[in-house]
Design a protein around this motif. Structure first.
Motif, PDB file in Angstrom:
ATOM      1  N   VAL A   6      11.896  22.102   7.780  1.00 61.88           N
ATOM      2  CA  VAL A   6      10.564  22.309   7.738  1.00 61.88           C
ATOM      3  C   VAL A   6      10.018  20.907   7.735  1.00 61.88           C
ATOM      4  O   VAL A   6      10.422  20.033   7.375  1.00 61.88           O
ATOM      5  CB  VAL A   6       9.990  23.447   6.563  1.00 61.88           C
ATOM      6  N   TRP A   7       8.318  21.226   7.710  1.00 61.47           N
ATOM      7  CA  TRP A   7       7.974  19.847   7.638  1.00 61.47           C
ATOM      8  C   TRP A   7       6.672  19.603   6.653  1.00 61.47           C
ATOM      9  O   TRP A   7       6.074  20.577   6.317  1.00 61.47           O
ATOM     10  CB  TRP A   7       6.964  19.639   9.151  1.00 61.47           C
ATOM     11  N   VAL A  19       7.220  14.046   7.040  1.00 56.59           N
ATOM     12  CA  VAL A  19       8.599  14.048   6.292  1.00 56.59           C
ATOM     13  C   VAL A  19       9.244  15.356   6.639  1.00 56.59           C
ATOM     14  O   VAL A  19       8.508  16.435   6.648  1.00 56.59           O
ATOM     15  CB  VAL A  19       8.383  14.099   4.681  1.00 56.59           C
ATOM     16  N   GLU A  20      10.447  15.104   7.211  1.00 52.75           N
ATOM     17  CA  GLU A  20      11.229  16.150   7.579  1.00 52.75           C
ATOM     18  C   GLU A  20      12.005  16.753   6.272  1.00 52.75           C
ATOM     19  O   GLU A  20      12.753  15.822   5.659  1.00 52.75           O
ATOM     20  CB  GLU A  20      12.381  16.004   8.634  1.00 52.75           C
ATOM     21  N   VAL A  21      11.636  17.997   5.942  1.00 51.77           N
ATOM     22  CA  VAL A  21      12.515  18.528   4.792  1.00 51.77           C
ATOM     23  C   VAL A  21      13.765  19.565   5.248  1.00 51.77           C
ATOM     24  O   VAL A  21      13.561  20.555   5.842  1.00 51.77           O
ATOM     25  CB  VAL A  21      11.614  19.385   3.739  1.00 51.77           C
ATOM     26  N   GLU A  22      15.052  18.950   5.083  1.00 49.83           N
ATOM     27  CA  GLU A  22      16.138  19.701   5.505  1.00 49.83           C
ATOM     28  C   GLU A  22      16.748  20.553   4.302  1.00 49.83           C
ATOM     29  O   GLU A  22      16.718  19.769   3.177  1.00 49.83           O
ATOM     30  CB  GLU A  22      17.237  18.782   6.043  1.00 49.83           C
ATOM     31  N   VAL A  23      17.081  21.575   4.253  1.00 49.71           N
ATOM     32  CA  VAL A  23      17.693  22.553   3.306  1.00 49.71           C
ATOM     33  C   VAL A  23      19.033  23.006   3.946  1.00 49.71           C
ATOM     34  O   VAL A  23      19.106  23.646   4.961  1.00 49.71           O
ATOM     35  CB  VAL A  23      16.731  23.492   2.665  1.00 49.71           C
ATOM     36  N   ALA A  84       6.978  23.098   0.549  1.00 45.08           N
ATOM     37  CA  ALA A  84       7.894  23.044   2.009  1.00 45.08           C
ATOM     38  C   ALA A  84       9.487  23.074   1.546  1.00 45.08           C
ATOM     39  O   ALA A  84      10.226  23.835   2.072  1.00 45.08           O
ATOM     40  CB  ALA A  84       7.618  21.492   2.640  1.00 45.08           C
ATOM     41  N   VAL A  85       9.687  22.718   0.251  1.00 47.23           N
ATOM     42  CA  VAL A  85      11.109  22.759  -0.404  1.00 47.23           C
ATOM     43  C   VAL A  85      11.229  24.187  -0.718  1.00 47.23           C
ATOM     44  O   VAL A  85      12.379  24.804  -0.266  1.00 47.23           O
ATOM     45  CB  VAL A  85      11.325  21.980  -1.544  1.00 47.23           C
TER      46      VAL A  85
END
Length: 506
Positions: A6-7, A19-23, A84-85
């Motif tokens: 998500v962004w 910021v790209e939020v990768e999970v 976002a997280v």
């Protein structure tokens, strides 16, 4: 699916960054790891997000969760990544359809009960998203009006995490931002309130027309503060670009009123003389904040009782005044804030503040020189207009105020003068005479005739005038010519400019 992206957006100084939020969810002992240079507030998001998800009716996955914030080399500060997280974790666990979050900006702090709380700096964050190609943004309700100010952004508001997850599952709807408030002319002090001081009023008009720095020396009650506080009333309104910059800085500093429109009036900052260096130019522990200098960007920074400021604070102004930017160097990198201001300083002639020649003043000439010497030569050399104001006489105080020009009348002349300067210097990218470089002013195309410059050349040869002072007098002469509707300065313009700069005529 155990992976989701998500962004969100973060701040470095007053500039927003995507910021790209990768999970990623993997088998193993339940644990949450965050990477990508998070600060303490970002690291604590793991606890806030978990409680918010559970209290919003969701299920926290009992797996090993890795959250990566890209670009990894960019420091991440604050709580704006919480929303976002949370969505990334739920999407990675399969509880949310990841396609609904594609190219959508998510900003917001989460409370433990799942409420979405406002954060600072939403306007520059959304602006960064639009520059990066993300047109849709979901922000806290309290930040929605601010985010909607960004051209090209489609903004929706959310008050709880439950509402957002319900929307993504097709069961709920997001909130619309409030209607953009209609800009209202901001009332402020008017020049018509200032009686007498024709010299001070003329100096203020010249300073406004050319965006020149200004210093006023005079006893208490002479009108120094009144004149300085009325300078914004004769300055042109901010254009769209400048208005966005000023509003974004106020958002970063947390002083933007909720639901406020773009700030069209040039800002005015008047810090107290006890202000620290950090309060004046920016800084502070942890995440650096803009100081009064940056909050006055595109406007006026007024230093009343300037000799009472600490020498370190005054000297810290020198470089930003020349470069138009504050650079704060920290262990993790450099933070920059814009600082293109018009500086106005005011000072009494001596510590006892009695007018020169007053028999009640017991200050010796040496004491007077030492007092005003607190304003260092290099700092004063950067101030174009330097005037000495005399005490008001009874005739001036009781004069007919109907004969005094209001700010609106003076502002019309200032706008015309600035338009003439902007047209002249358009090929150089300058908008006012104060920005013109000395090299260009001395070039054959723009050099004034030798007979007009003869007094200045003599003063320069004898050391009575510095090279910087010479260039600044020429800039003032161009501004005076613009105010009076002339294409080029004449001898009278140079003579008046010399008096405004030095108090003397050569």
């Amino acid at each position: 699916m155990s992976y989701a992206k998500v962004w969100s957006a973060g701040l470095v100084g007053a500039r927003g960054h995507l910021v790209e939020v990768e999970v990623d969810l993997a088998n193993g002992l339940p644990h949450v790891a965050l990477s990508g240079l998070p600060d303490t507030a970002v690291n604590e998001a793991r606890d806030r997000v978990r409680a918010a998800i559970v209290n919003s009716g969701g299920t926290w996955p009992s797996r090993r969760i890795t959250v990566n914030l890209l670009p990894a080399a960019l420091p991440k500060h604050g709580t704006s990544f919480d929303l976002a997280v949370a969505c990334g974790v739920l999407a990675g666990a399969g509880e949310l359809p990841p396609g609904r979050l594609d190219r959508v900006l998510l900003i917001g702090e989460l409370g433990l009960d799942g409420t979405v709380r406002p954060v600072r700096g939403v306007l520059p964050m959304v602006h960064a998203a639009v520059r990066g190609g993300l047109r849709r943004a979901i922000v806290p309700v309290a930040n929605a009006a601010e985010a909607a100010l960004v051209p090209g952004a489609t903004v929706r508001a959310v008050d709880t995490l439950r509402r957002l997850t319900g929307f993504l599952l097709g069961r709920d709807r997001l909130l619309d931002p409030p209607d953009r408030p209609t800009p209202v002319a901001e009332a402020g002090p008017d020049l018509a309130d200032v009686v007498g001081q024709a010299k001070g009023r003329r100096a203020l008009e010249v300073a406004a027309a050319g965006n020149h720095h200004m210093a006023m020396i005079g006893p208490p009650g002479a009108g120094k503060t009144m004149l300085a506080r009325r300078l914004p009333s004769i300055l042109p309104e901010l254009d769209d670009e400048a208005a966005l910059e000023v509003t974004a800085l106020q958002s970063v500093a947390g002083v933007l009123p909720e639901g406020a429109p773009l700030r069209r009036r040039p800002p005015f900052q008047a810090p107290h003389h006890t202000a620290s260096v950090a309060a004046l130019v920016g800084g502070g522990p942890g995440l650096a904040r803009p100081g009064a200098l940056s909050l006055a960007h595109r406007g006026v920074l007024f230093l009343d009782e300037a000799p009472e400021f600490s020498p370190r604070a005054l000297e810290a102004l020198r470089q930003p005044l020349e470069e138009g930017v504050v650079s704060l160097r920290r262990a993790h990198g450099v933070t920059e804030f814009p600082a293109r201001v018009q500086l106005v300083v005011a000072a009494n002639p001596c510590p006892c503040a009695k007018p020169s020649g007053d028999p009640a003043c017991e200050c010796t000439p040496l004491v007077r020189r030492r007092y005003l010497g607190r304003l260092s030569g290099p700092l004063m050399d950067r101030i174009d207009v330097q005037v000495t104001l005399a005490p008001l006489s009874s005739a001036q105080l009781l004069d007919d105020r109907a004969l005094v020009e209001p700010s609106a009348v003076v502002a019309e002349r200032v706008v015309k003068a600035r338009a003439a300067a902007a047209a002249r210097w358009a090929e150089y990218g300058w908008r006012c005479n104060a920005e013109a470089s000395g090299a260009v002013l001395r070039s054959p195309r723009w050099r004034l005739p030798a007979r007009i410059l003869a007094p200045l050349r003599r003063a320069l040869d004898t050391g009575a005038l510095s090279a910087r002072g010479y260039d600044r007098i020429i800039r003032l002469a161009w501004t005076i010519a613009d105010l009076d509707g002339r294409d080029r300065p004449d001898a009278g313009d140079v003579h008046e400019a010399t008096e405004l700069r030095t108090g003397m005529s050569w």
